[in-house]
Design a protein around this motif. Structure first.
Motif, PDB file in Angstrom:
ATOM      1  N   LEU A   1       0.829  -1.201   0.000  1.00 33.70           N
ATOM      2  CA  LEU A   1       0.000   0.000   0.000  1.00 33.70           C
ATOM      3  C   LEU A   1       0.865   1.253   0.000  1.00 33.70           C
ATOM      4  O   LEU A   1       0.571   2.234  -0.715  1.00 33.70           O
ATOM      5  CB  LEU A   1      -0.924  -0.009   1.221  1.00 33.70           C
ATOM      6  CG  LEU A   1      -1.797   1.234   1.416  1.00 33.70           C
ATOM      7  CD1 LEU A   1      -2.753   1.401   0.238  1.00 33.70           C
ATOM      8  CD2 LEU A   1      -2.579   1.146   2.728  1.00 33.70           C
ATOM      9  N   PHE A   2       1.944   1.248   0.774  1.00 31.94           N
ATOM     10  CA  PHE A   2       2.839   2.402   0.828  1.00 31.94           C
ATOM     11  C   PHE A   2       3.474   2.646  -0.544  1.00 31.94           C
ATOM     12  O   PHE A   2       3.600   3.795  -1.003  1.00 31.94           O
ATOM     13  CB  PHE A   2       3.921   2.169   1.890  1.00 31.94           C
ATOM     14  CG  PHE A   2       4.704   3.397   2.237  1.00 31.94           C
ATOM     15  CD1 PHE A   2       4.291   4.243   3.259  1.00 31.94           C
ATOM     16  CD2 PHE A   2       5.860   3.741   1.530  1.00 31.94           C
ATOM     17  CE1 PHE A   2       5.000   5.381   3.571  1.00 31.94           C
ATOM     18  CE2 PHE A   2       6.578   4.876   1.840  1.00 31.94           C
ATOM     19  CZ  PHE A   2       6.152   5.715   2.871  1.00 31.94           C
ATOM     20  N   LEU A   3       3.890   1.564  -1.210  1.00 27.05           N
ATOM     21  CA  LEU A   3       4.474   1.706  -2.546  1.00 27.05           C
ATOM     22  C   LEU A   3       3.467   2.295  -3.531  1.00 27.05           C
ATOM     23  O   LEU A   3       3.822   3.107  -4.401  1.00 27.05           O
ATOM     24  CB  LEU A   3       4.967   0.350  -3.045  1.00 27.05           C
ATOM     25  CG  LEU A   3       6.201  -0.231  -2.338  1.00 27.05           C
ATOM     26  CD1 LEU A   3       6.477  -1.641  -2.852  1.00 27.05           C
ATOM     27  CD2 LEU A   3       7.421   0.649  -2.573  1.00 27.05           C
ATOM     28  N   GLN A   4       2.236   1.882  -3.436  1.00 28.33           N
ATOM     29  CA  GLN A   4       1.203   2.414  -4.329  1.00 28.33           C
ATOM     30  C   GLN A   4       0.996   3.915  -4.107  1.00 28.33           C
ATOM     31  O   GLN A   4       0.861   4.679  -5.068  1.00 28.33           O
ATOM     32  CB  GLN A   4      -0.103   1.643  -4.109  1.00 28.33           C
ATOM     33  CG  GLN A   4      -0.046   0.196  -4.546  1.00 28.33           C
ATOM     34  CD  GLN A   4      -1.242  -0.610  -4.099  1.00 28.33           C
ATOM     35  OE1 GLN A   4      -2.120  -0.089  -3.396  1.00 28.33           O
ATOM     36  NE2 GLN A   4      -1.296  -1.890  -4.456  1.00 28.33           N
ATOM     37  N   GLN A   5       0.993   4.334  -2.818  1.00 24.53           N
ATOM     38  CA  GLN A   5       0.836   5.767  -2.515  1.00 24.53           C
ATOM     39  C   GLN A   5       2.042   6.563  -3.018  1.00 24.53           C
ATOM     40  O   GLN A   5       1.902   7.677  -3.548  1.00 24.53           O
ATOM     41  CB  GLN A   5       0.672   5.965  -1.004  1.00 24.53           C
ATOM     42  CG  GLN A   5      -0.574   5.313  -0.422  1.00 24.53           C
ATOM     43  CD  GLN A   5      -1.837   6.065  -0.813  1.00 24.53           C
ATOM     44  OE1 GLN A   5      -1.793   7.214  -1.251  1.00 24.53           O
ATOM     45  NE2 GLN A   5      -2.978   5.399  -0.682  1.00 24.53           N
ATOM     46  N   LEU A   6       3.232   5.976  -2.855  1.00 25.42           N
ATOM     47  CA  LEU A   6       4.438   6.663  -3.324  1.00 25.42           C
ATOM     48  C   LEU A   6       4.447   6.779  -4.844  1.00 25.42           C
ATOM     49  O   LEU A   6       4.854   7.824  -5.390  1.00 25.42           O
ATOM     50  CB  LEU A   6       5.670   5.908  -2.831  1.00 25.42           C
ATOM     51  CG  LEU A   6       7.018   6.587  -3.100  1.00 25.42           C
ATOM     52  CD1 LEU A   6       7.940   6.421  -1.892  1.00 25.42           C
ATOM     53  CD2 LEU A   6       7.697   5.995  -4.336  1.00 25.42           C
ATOM     54  N   ALA A   7       4.010   5.729  -5.527  1.00 24.98           N
ATOM     55  CA  ALA A   7       3.957   5.789  -6.989  1.00 24.98           C
ATOM     56  C   ALA A   7       3.010   6.882  -7.453  1.00 24.98           C
ATOM     57  O   ALA A   7       3.287   7.603  -8.422  1.00 24.98           O
ATOM     58  CB  ALA A   7       3.510   4.420  -7.549  1.00 24.98           C
ATOM     59  N   GLU A   8       1.872   7.044  -6.764  1.00 24.61           N
ATOM     60  CA  GLU A   8       0.940   8.114  -7.121  1.00 24.61           C
ATOM     61  C   GLU A   8       1.559   9.481  -6.881  1.00 24.61           C
ATOM     62  O   GLU A   8       1.372  10.410  -7.677  1.00 24.61           O
ATOM     63  CB  GLU A   8      -0.348   7.954  -6.306  1.00 24.61           C
ATOM     64  CG  GLU A   8      -1.435   8.943  -6.662  1.00 24.61           C
ATOM     65  CD  GLU A   8      -1.864   8.856  -8.116  1.00 24.61           C
ATOM     66  OE1 GLU A   8      -2.257   9.910  -8.681  1.00 24.61           O
ATOM     67  OE2 GLU A   8      -1.783   7.741  -8.700  1.00 24.61           O
TER      68      GLU A   8
ATOM     69  N   LEU B   1       4.733  10.188  -7.086  1.00 26.57           N
ATOM     70  CA  LEU B   1       5.683  10.385  -8.184  1.00 26.57           C
ATOM     71  C   LEU B   1       4.964  10.855  -9.444  1.00 26.57           C
ATOM     72  O   LEU B   1       5.450  11.757 -10.154  1.00 26.57           O
ATOM     73  CB  LEU B   1       6.441   9.089  -8.465  1.00 26.57           C
ATOM     74  CG  LEU B   1       7.583   8.711  -7.508  1.00 26.57           C
ATOM     75  CD1 LEU B   1       8.143   7.341  -7.872  1.00 26.57           C
ATOM     76  CD2 LEU B   1       8.691   9.755  -7.564  1.00 26.57           C
ATOM     77  N   ARG B   2       3.817  10.271  -9.739  1.00 23.40           N
ATOM     78  CA  ARG B   2       3.068  10.678 -10.929  1.00 23.40           C
ATOM     79  C   ARG B   2       2.680  12.161 -10.844  1.00 23.40           C
ATOM     80  O   ARG B   2       2.712  12.886 -11.842  1.00 23.40           O
ATOM     81  CB  ARG B   2       1.816   9.817 -11.082  1.00 23.40           C
ATOM     82  CG  ARG B   2       2.070   8.366 -11.452  1.00 23.40           C
ATOM     83  CD  ARG B   2       0.754   7.674 -11.799  1.00 23.40           C
ATOM     84  NE  ARG B   2       0.914   6.251 -11.981  1.00 23.40           N
ATOM     85  CZ  ARG B   2       0.723   5.337 -11.053  1.00 23.40           C
ATOM     86  NH1 ARG B   2       0.340   5.719  -9.830  1.00 23.40           N
ATOM     87  NH2 ARG B   2       0.906   4.066 -11.297  1.00 23.40           N
ATOM     88  N   GLN B   3       2.290  12.569  -9.655  1.00 20.37           N
ATOM     89  CA  GLN B   3       1.871  13.965  -9.483  1.00 20.37           C
ATOM     90  C   GLN B   3       3.050  14.924  -9.569  1.00 20.37           C
ATOM     91  O   GLN B   3       2.880  16.093  -9.954  1.00 20.37           O
ATOM     92  CB  GLN B   3       1.170  14.131  -8.124  1.00 20.37           C
ATOM     93  CG  GLN B   3      -0.102  13.309  -7.963  1.00 20.37           C
ATOM     94  CD  GLN B   3      -1.174  13.710  -8.964  1.00 20.37           C
ATOM     95  OE1 GLN B   3      -1.297  14.894  -9.338  1.00 20.37           O
ATOM     96  NE2 GLN B   3      -1.950  12.717  -9.411  1.00 20.37           N
ATOM     97  N   ALA B   4       4.254  14.440  -9.223  1.00 18.38           N
ATOM     98  CA  ALA B   4       5.414  15.344  -9.154  1.00 18.38           C
ATOM     99  C   ALA B   4       6.095  15.529 -10.500  1.00 18.38           C
ATOM    100  O   ALA B   4       6.734  16.578 -10.729  1.00 18.38           O
ATOM    101  CB  ALA B   4       6.409  14.824  -8.127  1.00 18.38           C
TER     102      ALA B   4
END
Length: 882
Positions: free
Chosen positions: A513-520, A522-525
């Motif tokens: 779950l943490f990896l999924q939040q981090l990937a999102e 990254l997409r926003q950044a």
């Protein structure tokens, strides 16, 4: 000779016997007539024999009487001196008296009489007759043959009185012979002509009786056989078989035939229960011929199902075929394929039936919004009935559930109720359903899997970002495009700080779950068009096409800020935050190839980690020179080690915690440095992988290890680390086999180790390799189990023999309840799966005792023994006591 006799027998059998055996009538008639004629001929022959014998005896007695009487008359007359004329008169009278009888009387004059009275004409010369009266025959004699019987009596001189008339004779002289000839042939012929007509009459009567009895029997049997033939001609399908069973009640008049027809009727009933129509079999064969799943079938599976439904209608009046699939966690799809366009009411009725029979199996509400119903029209020219009720439709279902990925399915067929009442159609329908279930389920599953494979061939399944394979392809493509068009771009390598601690403390599910939040985040950044990939467990890469240094720094700062400000709540409500270490490399300033760019960015990332983390680093000119210099130095060491075969295997003991003995060793790779020290594998493995020599290092290590094993006669197990990159080389497996045979190493003693992370990343390739090696007897272990980011279900994919528990779990087992819980769960899981466990990082006596109490099978660590050139002695002692 024997062959000729057999040939004649076969010829006679074909000509005489076979024509009278072709039918029951001919068979019975021929046998009855044959038996009658045989009896008739036997009786006729026997009667003739005895009658002929009796007739001959009676005729002989009569002839002897006549001969004796004639002799007596002549013999009595002669002493009285009768004249010759008188004697001949007497003889003529005797002959006349027997003229109409089968007896002929002759008197032959001897030469003594002819000398006085003269010669007379005689039928047989006296001399020929006299021979029969030669001495030894007596005064009378009988001569018999197959045509007649002759009785001869001699007229002799008895006394002196006879010499008066025959002075030239003497006592005992033969004056004549009396012959009575009896014709037996004429008597027998007359007798046979008398009684033959009697036999002919009774023989004809017997034949008439045979014909009558045969006709009666045949008529009784023929009527029933004709009825049987008529019934069999009426049979068109299996359902017509009961008509024959009624023959069991037919009365033929013979108990044996009644029993036979009763057995035929019972057989027909049994056949009706087990037989299948030819049309049904042809239908099933036709369906089987269509069970070839091609790419066209997968791409247009709905058209394929429509064609199947139309084929089914050739044998079963089928209204609809249904396929029910689980698409997601709580998403379901019901596809209804109608033979022809249904009415609105019919559609509703079928949906109600589906809700009653199918939804219950999934425990879904009848109006569940998660179920999407799609109706398809197969376009059959045979329309559906104008109105169908639940009574007109019977839905028969079968179910299938596939575990990975979750695809559940039920296939149903609606048919007329009267059709499915027949047991044969029940069997056929069940067969069709089972086949369709597998076919439609497989086609739909392959369709879904194909889409997933196409997606996940380039995507990470957890974060949905591009994977490492896609990253390298796009990085190489970007390098070539930048060279052609002369522009710059940048590469970032990002590592999550302390993510291992987060994953271990809060569990793998939270880590995902943490990896999924981090990937999102990254997409926003990043900017639109920038390429993000998950490179490994906690590493990410960002590729920024057509980018200046200033733009790169700006994006990097946004990334660090976005992730630093991100927090994820655990199940207990705890906020978890993390930072990242980010390294940057620019093309072409910092590298002109994909590998060089990644090397620089990766080193910059590790520079940040070494300087305190949560920062950005870009290389300076001196750092770039040092990076490539160190890389070249490491590469040279690898080349030199392979060239000189200077790799040295080290062996670390593995202790059986139950027996306290060292039963195995882990093989570690070392390269000697210029100063005489040993370079650990962690310092050159990545470089060997980048230059494509890792598989050669693995092979050389095994060769060196097996040589030491053979030299020291080591009989324990060997745990050997293998890089999954070695699996792609086809010659690697044959080399392992050759080395095992050359050094006489039992494959059961060799355990290959792969890390959990590599297991997940190379699932297909590893599975193929493991299957081949397991077939040869080699065994496998998962190293650092618990350190990766997959769930335990991946153990089902491989026949694993050992689990080496992550060292951080073991090191902290006594101080952290979570680590203790993780270790217990791993040991319990392994025990249930029949897998042995190995505890790594066993550093003191308390830890080894705790592992033993938990049920861990083996231990490995500095407390047990450090890596060394040779093998440890048995049993081993703790490291501080050696």
């Amino acid at each position: 000779m024997v062959e000729k006799i057999l040939a004649r027998y076969r010829f006679l059998h074909e000509i005489i016997v076979r024509p009278f055996s072709s039918s029951l009538r001919a068979f019975l008639f021929s046998r009855f007539i044959g038996v009658t004629l045989a009896i008739f001929l036997m009786v006729l022959g026997t009667a003739t024999y005895f009658y002929d014998r009796l007739l001959s005896q009676q005729a002989q007695a009569a002839a002897e009487g006549i001969a004796a009487q004639t002799y007596t008359i002549i013999n009595n007359l002669m002493p009285h001196g009768i004249s010759r004329e008188q004697l001949e008169t007497v003889l003529d009278e005797i002959k006349a008296a027997h003229r109409d009888t089968p007896y002929q009387i002759e008197v032959y004059r001897s030469p003594l009489v002819s000398e006085i009275y003269g010669e007379i004409e005689q039928r047989i010369p006296f001399q020929a007759t006299e021979k029969a009266l030669a001495p030894g025959y007596g005064r009378k004699f009988t001569i018999e043959n197959h045509t007649s019987t002759r009785h001869l009596y001699a007229l002799t001189v008895e006394d002196q009185a006879c010499l008066t008339c025959h002075p030239n004779a003497e006592i005992g002289s033969v004056l004549g012979i009396v012959e009575v000839k009896q014709s037996i042939r004429d008597m027998v012929a007359r007798m046979r002509s008398d009684y033959l007509w009697v036999f002919v009459f009774y023989g004809g009567l017997a034949v008439a009786l045979v014909v009558g009895i045969t006709t009666l029997v045949i008529n009784r049997v023929s009527s029933t056989v004709e009825d049987f033939r008529r019934k069999t001609q009426e049979i068109k399908t299996v359902t017509d078989l009961p008509a024959i069973s009624r023959l069991s009640r037919a009365e033929v008049g013979f108990s044996e035939l009644n029993e036979a027809f009763q057995a035929v009727g019972e057989l027909a009933e049994r056949l009706h229960d087990v037989a299948v129509d030819k049309d049904i079999l042809e239908f099933e064969i036709k369906i089987l011929n269509k069970f070839i799943i091609t790419s066209n079938v997968v791409q247009d599976w709905q058209l394929f199902v429509k064609e199947l439904l139309l084929d089914i209608n050739n044998i079963l009046d089928t209204y609809a075929l249904l396929a029910f699939f689980q698409e997601g966690e709580n998403e379901y799809e019901l596809d209804v394929f109608w033979r022809a366009t249904p009415s609105y009411e019919t559609r509703n009725e079928l949906e109600k039936l589906v809700q009653g029979q199918i939804y219950n199996q999934f425990q879904l509400a009848s109006d569940s919004p998660a179920v999407r119903i799609v109706h398809h029209d197969c376009g059959s020219p045979v329309p559906l009935p104008k109105s169908l009720s639940l009574k007109d439709i019977e839905l028969r279902t079968k179910s299938l559930f596939l575990d990975a990925p979750k695809v559940g399915g039920i296939v149903g067929i609606g048919v007329q109720s009267n059709m499915v009442m027949d047991s044969i159609y029940h069997i056929v329908l069940d067969s069709v359903l089972a086949t369709l279930l597998n076919l439609v389920g497989s086609v739909k599953a392959i369709y879904k899997y194909t889409k997933d494979l196409e997606y996940y061939a380039t995507r990470d399944p957890i974060t949905q970002l591009h994977n490492q394979r896609m990253f390298w392809e796009l990085l190489g493509y970007e390098v070539g495009r930048a060279q052609r068009h002369d522009y710059s771009f940048s590469l970032m390598v990002i590592d999550i700080d302390n993510f291992k601690t987060i994953n271990d403390r809060y569990g793998h599910a939270f880590g995902d779950l943490f990896l999924q939040q981090l990937a999102e985040a990254l997409r926003q950044a990043v900017r639109d068009g920038d390429f993000i990939a998950r490179y490994g467990g906690d590493e990410f890469t960002v590729l920024l096409p057509t980018t200046t240094r200033e733009q790169t720094i700006s994006v990097a700062e946004r990334i660090v800020k976005a992730i630093s400000g991100m927090s994820v709540l655990t199940a207990e409500g705890i906020k978890v935050q993390a930072t990242v270490s980010l390294g940057i490399a620019m093309f072409p300033e910092h590298g002109k190839s994909a590998k060089d760019l990644f090397l620089v960015a990766d080193n910059m990332m590790y520079k940040v980690k070494g300087e305190g983390k949560n920062a950005i680093a870009e290389p300076e000119e001196a750092e770039i020179t040092e990076i490539f210099k160190e890389e070249s130095k490491t590469n040279f060491r690898v080349y030199q080690a392979l060239e000189e075969k200077s790799i040295i295997p080290y062996f670390q003991p593995i202790l059986d915690l139950a027996t306290g003995e060292v039963e195995a060793h882990e093989v570690l790779m070392r390269i000697p440095a210029d100063d005489g020290s040993m370079i650990a594998a962690s310092d050159f493995i990545q470089a060997a992988g980048r230059i494509g020599l890792l598989h050669k290092l693995d092979h050389l290590l095994m060769e060196k290890t097996f040589a030491v094993v053979a030299k020291q006669n080591y009989q324990g197990r060997l745990f050997i680390n293998l890089s999954p990159k070695s699996f792609i080389f086809p010659e690697f497996f044959p080399k392992i086999q050759k080395l095992s045979q050359e050094y006489n190493i039992d494959p059961h003693r060799v355990i290959f180790e792969v890390t959990e992370r590599d297991t997940i990343r190379n699932v297909a390739m590893l599975k193929k390799f493991v299957t081949m090696m397991k077939a040869e007897g080699y065994r496998f272990a998962v190293d650092d189990f618990g350190s990766g980011y997959s769930s335990f279900k991946y153990l089902k994919l491989f026949p694993i023999d050992f689990l080496k528990i992550e060292g951080d779990f073991i090191r902290n087992i006594l101080d952290d309840r979570d680590y203790m819980a993780y270790t217990k769960s791993i040991v319990t899981l392994a025990r249930e799966l029949g897998i042995k466990t190995v505890a790594e990082y066993v550093e003191d006596e308390k830890i080894i005792n705790a592992c033993r109490d938990l049920g861990v099978d083996y231990g490995q660590g500095y407390y047990i023994g450090r890596p060394a050139i040779g093998f440890s002695k048995l049993p081993a002692r703790p490291a501080d006591q050696q």
